[in-house]
Design a protein around this motif. Sequence first.
Motif, mmCIF file in Angstrom:
data_model
loop_
_atom_site.group_PDB
_atom_site.id
_atom_site.type_symbol
_atom_site.label_atom_id
_atom_site.label_comp_id
_atom_site.label_asym_id
_atom_site.label_seq_id
_atom_site.Cartn_x
_atom_site.Cartn_y
_atom_site.Cartn_z
ATOM 1 N N THR A 21 1.034 -1.194 -0.097
ATOM 2 C CA THR A 21 0.106 0.134 0.008
ATOM 3 C C THR A 21 0.842 1.287 0.022
ATOM 4 N N LEU A 22 0.222 2.509 0.045
ATOM 5 C CA LEU A 22 1.132 3.882 0.049
ATOM 6 C C LEU A 22 0.581 4.759 1.073
ATOM 7 N N VAL A 23 1.186 5.351 1.668
ATOM 8 C CA VAL A 23 1.083 6.468 2.805
ATOM 9 C C VAL A 23 1.529 7.673 2.308
ATOM 10 N N GLY A 24 1.103 8.487 3.117
ATOM 11 C CA GLY A 24 1.680 9.944 2.898
ATOM 12 C C GLY A 24 1.357 10.240 1.198
ATOM 13 N N GLY A 25 2.426 10.913 0.738
ATOM 14 C CA GLY A 25 2.384 11.456 -0.811
ATOM 15 C C GLY A 25 2.747 10.196 -1.621
ATOM 16 N N GLY A 26 2.967 8.991 -1.275
ATOM 17 C CA GLY A 26 3.312 7.690 -1.943
ATOM 18 C C GLY A 26 4.479 6.963 -1.373
ATOM 19 N N LEU A 27 4.599 6.787 -0.225
ATOM 20 C CA LEU A 27 5.558 5.991 0.453
ATOM 21 C C LEU A 27 5.141 4.622 0.449
ATOM 22 N N PRO A 28 5.983 3.503 -0.337
ATOM 23 C CA PRO A 28 5.376 2.227 -0.314
ATOM 24 C C PRO A 28 5.520 1.653 0.965
ATOM 25 N N VAL A 29 4.587 0.907 1.469
ATOM 26 C CA VAL A 29 4.521 0.151 2.769
ATOM 27 C C VAL A 29 3.991 -1.278 2.487
ATOM 28 N N LYS A 30 4.562 -2.104 3.458
ATOM 29 C CA LYS A 30 4.268 -3.449 3.350
ATOM 30 C C LYS A 30 3.300 -3.699 4.758
ATOM 31 N N ARG A 31 1.919 -4.104 4.566
ATOM 32 C CA ARG A 31 1.239 -4.106 5.827
ATOM 33 C C ARG A 31 0.798 -5.640 5.967
ATOM 34 N N VAL A 32 1.020 -6.077 6.951
ATOM 35 C CA VAL A 32 0.936 -7.599 7.401
ATOM 36 C C VAL A 32 -0.158 -7.661 8.181
ATOM 37 N N LEU A 33 -0.445 -6.870 9.131
ATOM 38 C CA LEU A 33 -1.758 -6.808 9.903
ATOM 39 C C LEU A 33 -2.725 -5.614 9.866
#
Length: 302
Positions: A21-33
């Motif tokens: 997913t993306l947070v902020g202005g486009g920071l890639p994030v790995k969401r596990v829970l």
Amino acid sequence: MTDTTAPADPNAAVRLHPRATLVGGGLPVKRVLPAAARRHVGPFVFFDHFGPVTVPPELDTDVGPHPHIGLATVTYLFEGAMLHRDSLGNELVIAPGAVNWMSAGRGIVHSERTPPALIGQPRPLHGLQLWVALPVAAEQGEPSFQHVAAVDIPQLSAQGTAVRVLVGEAFGVRSPVVAASPTLYLDIALRAGQPFTLPALAEELAVYSPVAPVFVDGEPLPPGEMAVLARHAGAVLHSEADTHLVVVGGAPLDGPRTIWWNFVASERVLIDQAAALWAAGGFEAVKGETARLSMPPRTGIA
């Protein structure tokens, strides 16, 4: 709206794969829970891993003022820096190794921004942001804030392995962070080829390796995946290279939780009320901030 009730067999071990997913202005994030196979581990209901990345100067990673209820945010950086501001008046830069624990209770607003000194230049960023669901008795309590500097986080050597006790108690050492329920969060520095036996330090435990593959009871765990252990179980951990991993867990939640947007609650009506309050311009303001994040459509809860 997501119900975080555990799956049919909460006692079994399970592997969780991240979704991007993306947070902020486009920071890639790995969401596990939360995940379909396991909505929570102990009180942890949300697990985001960002980086390691060198953020280009033009990428805006700021997250403007937004509200929370019923949870505590736990921010921990391996690299980089983040400016925290909240509606209690706290403003500080989070540095690597520190623990930032913000308890929302009945409601709090905060922002997460690039420190002014780093704006306009490439900057490393790598860390974790987790949410802990507050127990029912505390979810409508007063909001509060704790920040423990890296130097004040206890570190010990267990089996020749360096362990930082970020939250909770392990190996006779207790973190200064005060949690509302039995909670465990460790940063373990594995040494290449040296096994480490993780005892059953809590009823529910999970292992996550941010950057390198590790082995959990002899089974490979790729970076970015989470190994949730069987209930009341520990594990033997080892790696072929020097690396860090984290362990999270604690006592099971005292009942099901619902997550919607930035809200966690034991009753749907609390989320309805918080959403209506934010939509009407409510919640305390964050000093020095003028913007407010827009709330997503209230599909399914209006």
